[in-house]
Design a protein around this motif. Structure first.
Motif: not given
Length: 221
Positions: A153-160, A163-168
């Motif tokens: 992963l990368r720490r500076d991924m887009n916050p959106l 959030g989508l990764m978290w939701a899924f």
């Protein structure tokens, strides 16, 4: 502004319950075709004897075996409980004769120089206490001309996207772990600086919306 790295763990996932929950998450990703096998094949990792660092429950390496011919795999894993899970998954997949899991620390790999045709790992880089040492070990155990792919992963991924990764993420118990993993991941410049100090030969660093990958080939001597 990107927050500084927050170290997550250097011991992998150890507890039996945590291993079961993590396996459920990775199995779900596998079943949806969301693991990184295609990236390994694009990186030229298509044959021979490969080493996977931090295989966890084994799904990436097992899928790679299933999609290649006359290949074999060694998985180096720091968690004994995770090895037990990976061995069960290998048997379920009918691939136990082509894979062997070894309990050990990637900082000091228990393999001879020039053992492997390829080395790959996905999702474990952010856990490495000594990434430079592991980069150098990867170079050491690769044969001349051998290929490697180190992705995370990368720490500076887009916050959106975060959030989508978290939701899924399922099971939901893994959501906190996802956030801590992102927080421990590298950004491109940090990774470039690390790799530049290593013995890996002129790697390519690829950037995607979700992650980073270090891809290269060991030069012939």
């Amino acid at each position: 502004m990107v927050k500084p790295r927050a170290i997550e763990t250097t011991e992998g996932i150890q507890g039996e319950f945590d291993v079961i929950v993590y396996d459920r998450m990775l199995r779900r990703l596998r079943d949806r075709g969301w693991i990184e096998t295609a990236e390994l094949l694009k990186a030229g990792i298509t044959g021979g004897v490969a080493l996977e660092i931090g295989p966890g429950p084994g799904y990436l390496g097992l899928d790679w075996l299933a999609r290649t011919e006359e290949t074999s795999l060694v998985g180096l894993e720091i968690s004994a409980n995770m090895i037990a899970m990976a061995e069960r998954n290998a048997e379920e997949a009918g691939l136990k004769e082509r894979v062997r899991y070894v309990h050990g620390d990637a900082c000091r790999m228990p393999f001879d120089d020039g053992t492997f045709d390829a080395v790959f790992t996905n999702g474990s880089l952010h856990e490495w206490a000594e990434p430079l040492a592991i980069f150098n070990e990867i170079s050491r155990v690769l044969k001349a001309g051998g290929r490697y792919c180190i992705s995370d992963l990368r720490r500076d991924m887009n916050p959106l996207l975060k959030g989508l990764m978290w939701a899924f993420t399922r099971p939901r118990a893994m959501r906190a772990g996802l956030i801590s993993s992102i927080g421990a991941a590298y950004v491109e410049q940090e990774l470039r600086e690390l790799v530049a100090r290593s013995e890996l030969a002129r790697p390519e660093i690829r950037k995607s919306p979700l992650g980073l990958a270090v891809i290269g080939r060991k030069e012939s001597s």
